[in-house]
Design a protein around this motif. Structure first.
Motif, PDB file in Angstrom:
ATOM      1  N   THR A  56      53.816  44.302  40.926  1.00 55.90           N
ATOM      2  CA  THR A  56      52.765  45.199  40.435  1.00 55.90           C
ATOM      3  C   THR A  56      53.076  45.764  39.059  1.00 55.90           C
ATOM      4  N   TYR A 149      39.964  46.235  47.991  1.00 53.06           N
ATOM      5  CA  TYR A 149      41.315  46.368  47.453  1.00 53.06           C
ATOM      6  C   TYR A 149      42.312  46.634  48.586  1.00 53.06           C
ATOM      7  N   ILE A 153      45.878  44.659  49.597  1.00 56.51           N
ATOM      8  CA  ILE A 153      47.218  45.229  49.407  1.00 56.51           C
ATOM      9  C   ILE A 153      47.865  45.785  50.664  1.00 56.51           C
ATOM     10  N   SER A 157      51.813  46.544  51.181  1.00 59.11           N
ATOM     11  CA  SER A 157      52.138  47.963  51.172  1.00 59.11           C
ATOM     12  C   SER A 157      52.949  48.326  52.417  1.00 59.11           C
TER      13      SER A 157
END
Length: 181
Positions: A56, A149, A153, A157
């Motif tokens: 990221t 989103y 992720i 995460s």
């Protein structure tokens, strides 16, 4: 809501959410050792989290601490007692600019469309180290946009958070083993 969540400052600041992620890990070490490890654990001690965050563009250099340097940079640190590290953030989604004002005031009071309110904690209670993230969108269109989103992720995460918690546990147990009886 479990008793662990009920007593958290995060639950008080963001009692409602649209998106939530919780990870827990029993630690088996005194609270002082656990919280010291929360403040001190660095990215190299959590290699999977480091690799995922490097993708990221996050600064995961060796001396950088996971919670106090990196996660806190994403928002405003909020006092949360001796056993909870909490930060909150607010973000405009798409073309919506971030509103003016203190982050904490905006998280508790802002209702402008196009805004995401974000809270994340690292907490130690009842022998369990946990991290919880809550995201609240101020309108349905923002919630739908963020959902896409979140679906992308969320898995990474979760791996990042689990890796982080394990590294903190290793540090806390190492401190406990090395401390005089």
């Amino acid at each position: 809501m479990t008793s662990m969540e009920r007593g958290s400052e995060l639950a008080r600041l963001l009692p409602e959410w649209h998106f939530r992620e919780v990870h827990r890990l029993p630690v088996g070490a005194p609270a002082e050792a656990v919280m010291a490890a929360v403040y001190r654990t660095t990215w190299p001690e959590a290699p999977l989290a480091r690799a995922l965050m490097a993708i990221t563009g996050e600064d995961v250099s060796p001396g950088r601490r996971i919670v106090t340097d990196s996660l806190a940079a994403m928002g405003e640190v909020v006092p949360a007692g001796e056993r909870e590290f909490l930060f909150v953030g607010i973000q405009g989604l798409g073309d919506t600019p971030r509103p003016e004002g203190s982050v904490l005031d905006l998280v508790t009071g802002c209702a402008e469309p196009g805004i995401l309110k974000v809270g994340m904690n690292v907490r130690f209670a009842d022998g369990v180290l946990s991290t919880e993230t809550r995201v609240l969108a101020t309108d349905e269109a923002t919630r739908r946009r963020f959902r896409r989103y979140w679906l992308v992720i969320r898995f990474g995460s979760g791996l990042t958070r689990t890796s982080m918690l394990r590294a903190i546990r290793v540090n806390a147990r190492r401190d406990q083993a090395g401390s005089p009886s």
